[in-house]
Design an enzyme around this catalytic site. Structure first.
Site, PDB file in Angstrom:
ATOM      1  N   ILE A  94      60.936  51.285   3.001  1.00 50.72           N
ATOM      2  CA  ILE A  94      61.835  52.341   2.537  1.00 50.72           C
ATOM      3  C   ILE A  94      61.679  53.533   3.480  1.00 50.72           C
ATOM      4  O   ILE A  94      60.566  53.907   3.839  1.00 50.72           O
ATOM      5  CB  ILE A  94      61.445  52.744   1.094  1.00 50.72           C
ATOM      6  CG1 ILE A  94      61.597  51.532   0.177  1.00 50.72           C
ATOM      7  CG2 ILE A  94      62.312  53.908   0.611  1.00 50.72           C
ATOM      8  CD1 ILE A  94      60.984  51.709  -1.192  1.00 50.72           C
ATOM      9  N   LYS A 107      66.072  52.323   9.032  1.00 51.06           N
ATOM     10  CA  LYS A 107      67.079  51.255   9.170  1.00 51.06           C
ATOM     11  C   LYS A 107      68.489  51.841   9.309  1.00 51.06           C
ATOM     12  O   LYS A 107      69.245  51.446  10.185  1.00 51.06           O
ATOM     13  CB  LYS A 107      67.022  50.317   7.973  1.00 51.06           C
ATOM     14  CG  LYS A 107      65.679  49.606   7.806  1.00 51.06           C
ATOM     15  CD  LYS A 107      65.663  48.671   6.618  1.00 51.06           C
ATOM     16  CE  LYS A 107      65.890  49.403   5.308  1.00 51.06           C
ATOM     17  NZ  LYS A 107      64.922  50.471   5.036  1.00 51.06           N
ATOM     18  N   THR A 108      68.812  52.779   8.452  1.00 54.39           N
ATOM     19  CA  THR A 108      70.182  53.337   8.483  1.00 54.39           C
ATOM     20  C   THR A 108      70.458  53.981   9.832  1.00 54.39           C
ATOM     21  O   THR A 108      71.531  53.815  10.410  1.00 54.39           O
ATOM     22  CB  THR A 108      70.342  54.378   7.346  1.00 54.39           C
ATOM     23  OG1 THR A 108      69.949  53.767   6.127  1.00 54.39           O
ATOM     24  CG2 THR A 108      71.781  54.864   7.255  1.00 54.39           C
ATOM     25  N   GLU A 131      71.896  45.588   6.748  1.00 55.64           N
ATOM     26  CA  GLU A 131      70.682  46.294   6.321  1.00 55.64           C
ATOM     27  C   GLU A 131      69.991  45.441   5.267  1.00 55.64           C
ATOM     28  O   GLU A 131      70.568  45.179   4.201  1.00 55.64           O
ATOM     29  CB  GLU A 131      71.029  47.667   5.744  1.00 55.64           C
ATOM     30  CG  GLU A 131      69.805  48.502   5.412  1.00 55.64           C
ATOM     31  CD  GLU A 131      70.158  49.871   4.854  1.00 55.64           C
ATOM     32  OE1 GLU A 131      71.337  50.102   4.499  1.00 55.64           O
ATOM     33  OE2 GLU A 131      69.253  50.725   4.770  1.00 55.64           O
ATOM     34  N   ARG A 187      59.063  60.880   5.450  1.00 58.25           N
ATOM     35  CA  ARG A 187      60.527  60.910   5.591  1.00 58.25           C
ATOM     36  C   ARG A 187      61.195  60.833   4.211  1.00 58.25           C
ATOM     37  O   ARG A 187      62.199  61.494   3.959  1.00 58.25           O
ATOM     38  CB  ARG A 187      60.997  59.738   6.459  1.00 58.25           C
ATOM     39  CG  ARG A 187      60.567  59.857   7.899  1.00 58.25           C
ATOM     40  CD  ARG A 187      61.018  58.655   8.701  1.00 58.25           C
ATOM     41  NE  ARG A 187      60.477  58.675  10.056  1.00 58.25           N
ATOM     42  CZ  ARG A 187      60.573  57.641  10.895  1.00 58.25           C
ATOM     43  NH1 ARG A 187      61.194  56.533  10.516  1.00 58.25           N
ATOM     44  NH2 ARG A 187      60.058  57.714  12.103  1.00 58.25           N
ATOM     45  N   LEU A 188      60.577  60.010   3.340  1.00 56.30           N
ATOM     46  CA  LEU A 188      61.139  59.830   1.992  1.00 56.30           C
ATOM     47  C   LEU A 188      61.167  61.173   1.251  1.00 56.30           C
ATOM     48  O   LEU A 188      62.148  61.524   0.599  1.00 56.30           O
ATOM     49  CB  LEU A 188      60.252  58.841   1.231  1.00 56.30           C
ATOM     50  CG  LEU A 188      60.822  58.166  -0.005  1.00 56.30           C
ATOM     51  CD1 LEU A 188      62.068  57.383   0.334  1.00 56.30           C
ATOM     52  CD2 LEU A 188      59.803  57.226  -0.603  1.00 56.30           C
ATOM     53  N   LYS A 189      60.081  61.932   1.433  1.00 58.10           N
ATOM     54  CA  LYS A 189      59.986  63.217   0.713  1.00 58.10           C
ATOM     55  C   LYS A 189      61.068  64.164   1.224  1.00 58.10           C
ATOM     56  O   LYS A 189      61.680  64.893   0.472  1.00 58.10           O
ATOM     57  CB  LYS A 189      58.582  63.823   0.884  1.00 58.10           C
ATOM     58  CG  LYS A 189      57.542  63.090   0.021  1.00 58.10           C
ATOM     59  CD  LYS A 189      56.310  63.931  -0.231  1.00 58.10           C
ATOM     60  CE  LYS A 189      55.530  64.144   1.059  1.00 58.10           C
ATOM     61  NZ  LYS A 189      54.206  64.760   0.794  1.00 58.10           N
ATOM     62  N   ARG A 210      63.957  63.218   2.495  1.00 55.56           N
ATOM     63  CA  ARG A 210      65.306  62.764   2.133  1.00 55.56           C
ATOM     64  C   ARG A 210      65.565  62.945   0.655  1.00 55.56           C
ATOM     65  O   ARG A 210      66.669  63.234   0.238  1.00 55.56           O
ATOM     66  CB  ARG A 210      65.499  61.300   2.521  1.00 55.56           C
ATOM     67  CG  ARG A 210      66.908  60.827   2.185  1.00 55.56           C
ATOM     68  CD  ARG A 210      67.109  59.386   2.447  1.00 55.56           C
ATOM     69  NE  ARG A 210      66.199  58.546   1.684  1.00 55.56           N
ATOM     70  CZ  ARG A 210      66.021  57.260   1.968  1.00 55.56           C
ATOM     71  NH1 ARG A 210      66.648  56.719   2.997  1.00 55.56           N
ATOM     72  NH2 ARG A 210      65.200  56.533   1.267  1.00 55.56           N
TER      73      ARG A 210
END
Ligand SMILES: Nc1ncnc2c1ncn2[C@@H]1O[C@H](COP(=O)(O)OP(=O)(O)OP(=O)(O)O)[C@@H](O)[C@H]1O
Ligand SMILES: Nc1nc(=O)c2ncn([C@H]3C[C@H](O)[C@@H](CO)O3)c2[nH]1
Length: 233
Positions: free
Chosen positions: A31, A35-36, A105, A164-166, A168
């Protein structure tokens, strides 16, 4: 009678033509592994069709949000999300490509080998749910041809993904812990690198994903020929 034979044969031909004249690349990774960003980069190339994960479907199926439900109570709603992920990834994979190269994806394979596996091994999926999902997956992958020519694995450390998750902050993912990302990472490593379990549907190209955006775009460009020539062979 002959006209039926004729139309049957032409259906077979069209199906085979689709299977063997298109190239399918699956971009896999944890996650927030990037990828995107990778898909966007290659999506600019004209003869590539990009299929991102149908997350919007997982967030709204007839008004229900199975993605949120799974993050809130995985034991109760894991199978609900996974059954729907499996269907939507299969539909994506089998949809007629508009160009000769399809970049997707993730895949129906990582949904099973990474996410279902993680829910089960972490004790958050009842054994009966795992058994039923496995029967579905085995039947689908045995009876339906799901072509993959190359897996591009974005090997990003869980710590980097977590940072990065935090940034986004996708609402449903607010509860995701570093531990969760580490177990997803380990399963990806076991599946795509150590190859200790679960058959690989295609060769794997590993691209380290911890670098900054600029360096990643450079890495994608450097790997462009490897990616597309690997497929043609
Ligand atoms: N190389 C990078 N350096 C810093 N930030 C990045 C980099 N690549 C992506 N990001 C940022 O990290 C977040 C996740 O990136 P991205 O959406 O590409 O990952 P993803 O693998 O598609 O995520 P998911 O699996 O949740 O769909 C985004 O906010 C993106 O802007
Ligand atoms: N449980 C579960 N099973 C899947 O097959 C799956 N595929 C993706 N995801 C989650 C990860 C991101 O939060 C978000 C977007 O990737 O959806 C999944 N979650």
């Amino acid at each position: 009678f002959m006209s039926h034979i004729h139309s049957f044969m032409s259906l077979i031909f069209i199906h085979l033509y689709h299977l063997y004249s298109f190239i399918y690349i699956c971009v896999e990774g944890n996650i927030a592994s990037g990828k995107t960003t990778c898909l966007k980069y290659f999506g600019k190339t004209n003869n590539i069709e990009v299929l991102t994960e149908p997350v919007s479907k997982w967030k709204n199926v007839h008004g229900h949000n199975p993605l949120a439900l799974m993050y809130q109570d995985p034991a109760r709603w894991g199978i609900t999300l996974q059954t729907y992920v499996q269907l939507t990834m299969l539909v994506n994979h089998l949809s007629c490509p508009s160009t000769s190269l399809k970049m997707m994806e993730r895949s129906i394979f990582s949904a099973k080998h990474i996410f279902v596996e993680n829910l089960f091994r972490s004790g958050r999926m009842p054994a009966v749910d795992y058994a039923v999902l496995t029967e579905w997956f085995d039947w689908i992958t045995t009876n339906i041809s799901i072509p993959v020519d190359l897996i591009v694995y974005l090997q990003t450390t869980p710590e980097t993904c977590y940072q990065r998750l935090k940034h986004r902050c996708r609402e449903e993912e607010s509860a995701i812990s570093l531990d969760y990302l580490e177990s997803i990472h380990q399963l990806y490593e076991d599946w795509l690198v150590k190859r200790t379990y679960a058959a690989l549907p295609a060769p794997v190209l590993v691209i380290p994903g911890d670098h900054d955006l600029q360096k990643m775009l450079q890495l994608y460009e450097e790997n462009r020929n490897t990616i597309f020539s690997a497929c043609s062979s």
